[in-house]
Enzyme design. Structure first.
Site, mmCIF file in Angstrom:
data_model
loop_
_atom_site.group_PDB
_atom_site.id
_atom_site.type_symbol
_atom_site.label_atom_id
_atom_site.label_comp_id
_atom_site.label_asym_id
_atom_site.label_seq_id
_atom_site.Cartn_x
_atom_site.Cartn_y
_atom_site.Cartn_z
ATOM 1 N N HIS A 75 147.450 -52.649 -84.653
ATOM 2 C CA HIS A 75 147.472 -53.540 -83.476
ATOM 3 C C HIS A 75 147.359 -52.795 -82.156
ATOM 4 O O HIS A 75 147.700 -53.326 -81.100
ATOM 5 C CB HIS A 75 148.742 -54.406 -83.507
ATOM 6 C CG HIS A 75 148.797 -55.312 -84.702
ATOM 7 N ND1 HIS A 75 149.973 -55.834 -85.186
ATOM 8 C CD2 HIS A 75 147.820 -55.775 -85.522
ATOM 9 C CE1 HIS A 75 149.709 -56.587 -86.251
ATOM 10 N NE2 HIS A 75 148.430 -56.562 -86.477
ATOM 11 N N GLY A 116 160.658 -53.509 -92.095
ATOM 12 C CA GLY A 116 160.892 -54.168 -90.813
ATOM 13 C C GLY A 116 159.747 -54.992 -90.272
ATOM 14 O O GLY A 116 159.361 -54.863 -89.114
HETATM 15 N N1 APR Z 1 165.718 -52.601 -89.503
HETATM 16 C C1 APR Z 1 164.716 -53.134 -90.259
HETATM 17 N N2 APR Z 1 164.163 -54.347 -90.012
HETATM 18 C C2 APR Z 1 164.679 -55.051 -88.973
HETATM 19 C C3 APR Z 1 165.712 -54.567 -88.156
HETATM 20 C C4 APR Z 1 166.235 -53.269 -88.455
HETATM 21 N N3 APR Z 1 167.216 -52.714 -87.741
HETATM 22 N N4 APR Z 1 165.994 -55.503 -87.204
HETATM 23 C C5 APR Z 1 165.145 -56.546 -87.433
HETATM 24 N N5 APR Z 1 164.371 -56.276 -88.495
HETATM 25 C C6 APR Z 1 163.325 -57.101 -89.111
HETATM 26 C C7 APR Z 1 163.487 -58.604 -88.935
HETATM 27 O O1 APR Z 1 164.327 -59.150 -89.942
HETATM 28 C C8 APR Z 1 162.046 -59.094 -89.072
HETATM 29 O O2 APR Z 1 161.725 -59.367 -90.428
HETATM 30 O O3 APR Z 1 162.115 -56.781 -88.485
HETATM 31 C C9 APR Z 1 161.219 -57.888 -88.594
HETATM 32 C C10 APR Z 1 160.568 -58.079 -87.238
HETATM 33 O O4 APR Z 1 159.625 -59.110 -87.352
HETATM 34 P P1 APR Z 1 158.701 -59.475 -86.096
HETATM 35 O O5 APR Z 1 159.522 -59.514 -84.882
HETATM 36 O O6 APR Z 1 157.937 -60.685 -86.487
HETATM 37 O O7 APR Z 1 157.756 -58.207 -85.947
HETATM 38 P P2 APR Z 1 156.444 -57.819 -86.781
HETATM 39 O O8 APR Z 1 156.519 -58.372 -88.168
HETATM 40 O O9 APR Z 1 156.256 -56.378 -86.644
HETATM 41 O O10 APR Z 1 155.316 -58.608 -85.951
HETATM 42 C C11 APR Z 1 153.986 -58.486 -86.368
HETATM 43 O O11 APR Z 1 153.241 -59.782 -84.492
HETATM 44 O O12 APR Z 1 153.589 -60.282 -82.315
HETATM 45 C C12 APR Z 1 152.751 -59.625 -83.157
HETATM 46 O O13 APR Z 1 151.313 -57.805 -82.760
HETATM 47 C C13 APR Z 1 152.657 -58.142 -82.872
HETATM 48 O O14 APR Z 1 152.620 -56.298 -84.444
HETATM 49 C C14 APR Z 1 153.258 -57.501 -84.116
HETATM 50 C C15 APR Z 1 153.051 -58.559 -85.176
#
Ligand code: APR
Length: 263
Positions: free
Chosen positions: A135, A204
């Site tokens: 991304h 995560g």
């Molecule tokens: N350790 C591991 N995982 C964690 C922690 C932690 N300390 N804290 C939160 N999480 C988890 C949450 O439970 C959730 O499943 O991290 C995940 C974060 O999810 P999102 O916020 O949706 O992030 P992500 O999946 O990376 O988003 C994907 O969406 O907005 C776009 O381009 C952006 O790359 C991003 C994509």
């Protein structure tokens, strides 16, 4: 007919045997097992970088439509640029955490290949060798006239870009980020990588954003799969997955123990 069926069975059994013997000798011949890792915002949460969809997530405070779509870049250029300038500036205030560092350590025993959805540079700063950013990257900008004209922000007179800063081709600079409704150029190399995984580790990510969330589908049938997330979303998997329902650092400790037992 029976003879034909028996020889077919024999043929497949010996093929299976051959594959596992080759696998064994591959490891024995010092070829490290390939550990492909898909990371999301959760791996950087413990470094102080907000995730997107958790209760205190970025998309709880900002509207995706206003900040993170191709259309928004043209409609709200200054707001979009400011948002990513702020996130770039934040990088100077955070450090890789134990989970990032553990992935680096695993390179001693595994061929570690990281595919990250994150735009931060914490994998690089942890010293990991093989990283694909699906991304984009906060540390870079590209020209809106030619998006292949990509530069490191720190090479610019003003790393915090404004509409006044112009690229050599006359175009305005934009964050080197894949916005919603834009193509994901690195998805093909990422799929090819997952297809060669001996082990697929996912850390995560809420697995809500495609095509990144579909990557596990491409893992070989005999690849082992692990998911580290305190709120694991296992809905999209088409096969058994080992879930470690913990934060990244604690989860990686458990994963490292499992891996050490295998070696
Ligand atoms: N350790 C591991 N995982 C964690 C922690 C932690 N300390 N804290 C939160 N999480 C988890 C949450 O439970 C959730 O499943 O991290 C995940 C974060 O999810 P999102 O916020 O949706 O992030 P992500 O999946 O990376 O988003 C994907 O969406 O907005 C776009 O381009 C952006 O790359 C991003 C994509």
């Amino acid at each position: 007919m029976l003879y034909y069926f028996a020889s077919l069975l024999y043929y497949f059994a010996s093929l299976q045997l051959l594959i596992s013997v080759f696998d064994y000798y591959k490891r024995d011949m010092g070829n490290k097992k390939r550990l492909v890792v898909l990371t999301g915002a959760g791996i950087s949460a413990e470094s102080g970088i907000s995730t997107f969809r958790d209760s205190d997530g970025l998309w709880e405070k900002h509207s995706v439509e206003e900040i993170c779509t191709h259309e928004a870049l043209y409609r709200n250029y200054d707001m979009v640029v400011q948002f990513y300038n702020d996130r770039f500036a934040q990088l100077a205030t955070v450090e890789p955490n134990a989970a990032h560092l553990a992935l680096k350590t695993l390179e001693d025993k595994f061929d570690v290949q990281i595919i990250t959805q994150n735009v931060d540079n914490l994998h690089e700063r942890a010293g990991s060798s093989n990283i694909i950013h699906l991304h984009g990257e906060l540390t870079k900008v590209c020209s809106m006239k030619n998006e292949n004209l990509i530069v490191d922000r720190n090479t610019l007179p003003n790393p915090l870009i404004t509409g006044k800063d112009v690229a050599p081709d006359g175009g305005k600079w934009r964050p080197f980020i894949v916005f919603f409704n834009e193509a994901v150029p690195m998805i093909e190399p990422a799929i090819e990588l997952v297809q060669t995984a001996d082990i697929l580790l996912i850390i995560g990510t809420s697995l809500q954003v495609y095509p990144a969330a579909s990557l596990s589908m491409y893992a070989p049938r005999n690849a082992e799969m692990f998911l580290i997330d305190p709120k694991p979303n296992t809905a999209g998997f088409n096969r058994p997955i080992n879930v470690i329902a913990k934060g990244a650092s604690e989860g990686m400790k458990e994963f490292m123990e499992i891996m050490n037992e295998k070696l």
